[in-house]
Motif scaffolding. Structure first.
Motif, PDB file in Angstrom:
ATOM      1  N   ASP A   3     -15.079  38.577 -20.357  1.00  9.37           N
ATOM      2  CA  ASP A   3     -13.772  37.954 -20.220  1.00  9.37           C
ATOM      3  C   ASP A   3     -12.773  39.062 -19.918  1.00  9.37           C
ATOM      4  O   ASP A   3     -13.151  40.135 -19.441  1.00  9.37           O
ATOM      5  N   HIS A   4     -11.508  38.833 -20.237  1.00 12.24           N
ATOM      6  CA  HIS A   4     -10.470  39.823 -19.927  1.00 12.24           C
ATOM      7  C   HIS A   4     -10.707  41.153 -20.641  1.00 12.24           C
ATOM      8  O   HIS A   4     -10.228  42.192 -20.197  1.00 12.24           O
ATOM      9  N   GLN A  32      -8.987  34.211 -15.348  1.00  9.81           N
ATOM     10  CA  GLN A  32      -8.361  33.627 -14.162  1.00  9.81           C
ATOM     11  C   GLN A  32      -7.085  32.875 -14.501  1.00  9.81           C
ATOM     12  O   GLN A  32      -6.345  32.474 -13.595  1.00  9.81           O
ATOM     13  N   ARG A  33      -6.846  32.697 -15.784  1.00  8.92           N
ATOM     14  CA  ARG A  33      -5.639  31.975 -16.207  1.00  8.92           C
ATOM     15  C   ARG A  33      -4.634  32.899 -16.901  1.00  8.92           C
ATOM     16  O   ARG A  33      -3.720  32.436 -17.585  1.00  8.92           O
ATOM     17  N   GLU A  46      -4.042  31.900  -8.765  1.00 12.69           N
ATOM     18  CA  GLU A  46      -2.838  32.708  -8.623  1.00 12.69           C
ATOM     19  C   GLU A  46      -2.732  33.855  -9.619  1.00 12.69           C
ATOM     20  O   GLU A  46      -1.715  34.552  -9.656  1.00 12.69           O
ATOM     21  N   SER A  47      -3.752  34.107 -10.432  1.00 12.36           N
ATOM     22  CA  SER A  47      -3.678  35.179 -11.423  1.00 12.36           C
ATOM     23  C   SER A  47      -3.821  36.540 -10.752  1.00 12.36           C
ATOM     24  O   SER A  47      -4.874  36.865 -10.179  1.00 12.36           O
ATOM     25  N   GLY A 361     -13.474  33.347  -6.497  1.00 12.88           N
ATOM     26  CA  GLY A 361     -12.707  32.219  -7.019  1.00 12.88           C
ATOM     27  C   GLY A 361     -13.632  31.261  -7.736  1.00 12.88           C
ATOM     28  O   GLY A 361     -14.745  30.998  -7.290  1.00 12.88           O
ATOM     29  N   TRP A 362     -13.177  30.710  -8.853  1.00 13.00           N
ATOM     30  CA  TRP A 362     -14.084  29.896  -9.658  1.00 13.00           C
ATOM     31  C   TRP A 362     -14.455  28.600  -8.942  1.00 13.00           C
ATOM     32  O   TRP A 362     -15.497  28.014  -9.185  1.00 13.00           O
TER      33      TRP A 362
END
Length: 385
Positions: A3-4, A32-33, A46-47, A361-362
């Protein structure tokens, strides 16, 4: 499977020429969020955090618990497998906030907890001893960069011995380096290396040069801010003397403070010959000249005169940096429009380093199965079991 918390490591490996595969769930990666967001990019894509740290990777939608054949294939094809998560989110990971064991292994991983547990907040806490939050979340960025080194060391050892390694990397274990060695001071007999001012005590002197109790390290200049500590004592005082010499040469001589020897100033403070009011007056005097100078000019002063001052660069400054431009560090690209982003980290004569390519992209993840079969992939952040 990161993850991040560990996204940077896979990005760095991709820049070094590795074929990095981000293993995703059906809903995409939580990173991604994460803000900041590009206002004119497609919804869900858009992240800028994801666009920066996932750039250069492939991706695959896979459930490790649901498709055993695919999962076995992924494991057999990868050279380095890493994952990141907190203990509360499931089984222990390769990169954890507090590691797989020890008294902090199940601590929460908020930024302030990580920095406090890692040591740096001991130096930056307020005079009431409360920790001060780090402005921009970055604890896991430090850990991600350290993870790259750890993974490459383990890979080199495998080439030498034929044995794989499981690396347990705790985020808090990577943060003491951010204390610039102060965390080691007590162990070598200097317990009061960074003393704290107590009520009514005017004679506590910070000889470390870190400025932790000088109350003034950020200075206003004509186009922003600069960082500088008016260091006192034999280690840091000579740099302050050079500052005073430069100010005198610029016509800003002060009859009271201009001839102070900052390498021995602590002796006068302890003897009561220099008061806190005197030090405040010096800071105001120094501020008066710095307010008239530009960041670029002060870089020249630092280089040419040995004054320990550095401009504090904004994001806009970094994007327009002549230094970064000369090293081709800032690149313009974007999956939905031009955007300036950090490019290659190293400058090298090697030809295999990869420039920026858009992140996966997911909604449109792809997998090149032939590459896995040939064992060319480095699956970013899956667990080495």
């Amino acid at each position: 499977m990161c993850d991040h918390r560990g996204l940077l490591a896979g990005h760095m490996l991709a820049q070094m020429g590795a074929d990095v595969v981000q293993v995703e769930s059906e809903g995409g990666n939580p990173a991604q969020r994460l803000a900041p967001f590009a206002p004119d990019w497609a919804e869900g894509e858009e992240s800028l955090f994801w666009a920066t740290y996932a750039a250069g990777k492939h991706s695959i939608v896979a459930d490790p618990g649901g498709d055993k054949a695919l999962w076995d294939r992924l494991l057999q094809s990868a050279d380095i497998l890493i994952e990141s998560r907190t203990p509360a989110e499931g089984r222990p990971a390769w990169l954890d906030p507090g590691g797989l064991e020890g008294p902090k292994h199940d601590w929460p991983d908020s930024e302030i907890t990580l920095w406090a547990a890692g040591g740096p907040l001991w130096l930056t806490r307020g005079h009431d001893d409360r920790p001060l939050r780090i402005s921009v979340p970055q604890a896991c960025i430090h850990a991600g960069a350290t993870a790259v080194s750890a993974a490459l060391i383990a890979l080199a050892d495998r080439a030498r011995t034929g044995r794989g390694q499981h690396v347990d990397l705790a985020v808090v274990q990577t943060l003491p380096q951010c204390t610039l060695g102060a965390v080691l001071a007590e162990g070598v007999g200097h317990a009061d290396f960074v003393p704290r001012r107590k009520a009514g005590d005017e004679h506590v002197v910070d000889l470390s040069g870190s400025g932790s109790i000088t109350r003034k390290s950020k200075w206003t200049v004509s186009d922003g801010l600069a960082e500088m500590h008016l260091g006192i004592g034999p280690a840091a005082g000579p740099a302050s003397n050079k500052l005073m010499t430069w100010m005198r040469d610029e016509g800003w001589f002060h009859p009271l403070f201009g001839n102070w020897d900052w390498s021995r100033l602590h002796e006068k403070i302890i003897a009561g010959e220099v008061s806190g009011a005197d030090l405040d007056a010096v800071r105001a005097w120094v501020q008066s000249i710095l307010a008239t100078r530009h960041k670029d000019e002060l870089v020249g002063v630092a280089i040419e005169r040995g004054v320990r001052i550095a401009p504090i660069l904004t994001v806009a400054d970094l994007a327009e940096s002549a230094q970064f431009a000369a090293r081709d560090f800032i690149e313009t690209f974007g999956p939905f429009g031009p955007c300036k982003m950090p490019g290659l980290l190293p400058v090298t004569v090697l030809k295999d380093l990869c420039g920026l390519v858009p992140p996966p992209g997911w909604a449109s993840m792809t997998w090149k199965s032939g590459r896995v079969a040939r064992g060319e992939a480095v699956a970013a952040f899956s667990r080495l079991g």
